[in-house]
Design a protein around this motif. Sequence first.
Motif, PDB file in Angstrom:
ATOM      1  N   HIS A  12      12.801  14.156  55.577  1.00 17.16           N
ATOM      2  CA  HIS A  12      11.586  15.158  55.665  1.00 17.16           C
ATOM      3  C   HIS A  12      10.397  14.907  55.001  1.00 17.16           C
ATOM      4  O   HIS A  12      10.485  13.880  53.891  1.00 17.16           O
ATOM      5  N   ASP A  23       7.838  21.921  53.406  1.00 18.00           N
ATOM      6  CA  ASP A  23       8.582  20.637  54.129  1.00 18.00           C
ATOM      7  C   ASP A  23       8.318  20.526  55.566  1.00 18.00           C
ATOM      8  O   ASP A  23       8.182  21.612  56.349  1.00 18.00           O
ATOM      9  N   THR A  24       8.147  19.621  56.131  1.00 16.08           N
ATOM     10  CA  THR A  24       7.929  19.274  57.622  1.00 16.08           C
ATOM     11  C   THR A  24       8.699  18.120  58.121  1.00 16.08           C
ATOM     12  O   THR A  24       8.916  17.161  57.195  1.00 16.08           O
ATOM     13  N   TYR A  25       8.967  17.944  59.299  1.00 19.11           N
ATOM     14  CA  TYR A  25       9.893  16.666  59.546  1.00 19.11           C
ATOM     15  C   TYR A  25       8.694  15.922  60.507  1.00 19.11           C
ATOM     16  O   TYR A  25       7.690  16.342  60.823  1.00 19.11           O
ATOM     17  N   PHE A  77       3.641  12.919  60.739  1.00 19.01           N
ATOM     18  CA  PHE A  77       3.953  14.187  60.358  1.00 19.01           C
ATOM     19  C   PHE A  77       2.701  14.886  60.316  1.00 19.01           C
ATOM     20  O   PHE A  77       1.552  14.336  60.123  1.00 19.01           O
ATOM     21  N   THR A  95      15.996  20.354  53.109  1.00 21.50           N
ATOM     22  CA  THR A  95      14.711  21.172  52.752  1.00 21.50           C
ATOM     23  C   THR A  95      14.733  22.365  51.965  1.00 21.50           C
ATOM     24  O   THR A  95      15.738  22.929  51.646  1.00 21.50           O
TER      25      THR A  95
END
Length: 132
Positions: free
Chosen positions: A70, A87-89, A105, A128
């Motif tokens: 991530h 947090d991002t994917y 992203f 995450t």
Amino acid sequence: MSKSTLNALAAVLLTATALIPSHAAELKLLIDDTTSVIPTEVTYRVSPEGLEVKGWVAKRHPHSGRILGHVEIRLLDDAGAVLAQKDTYMVHYSPTRTNPQKASFSTLLPEVPKETATIEVAHRVGKTMDGN
């Protein structure tokens, strides 16, 4: 424009200026390039909804396996203390594909602390913040 439309627009602008510091357009961008997958082409912009951060992650060595993990975005103060983290994917790629070269992203941080001086962007493998 009608009076009600102008009033609504004024309310949105006042809310945005209350949530987003006026210096948000002058933030430093710090990219962590110490991992095998590196954030690239990272941009940010201030919107009425918050701070939008987007970009790509790319493999340091082409044809070297999958892109897993991530993207970690942290807002830091002048001393480097973490004020906020999200947090991002990655999207627009297949995590099961053997050799993807990059993935994009995009995320939104709705609240930006006034003390924010730097946006740090890093690729991480593992859990995450929320434990997933």
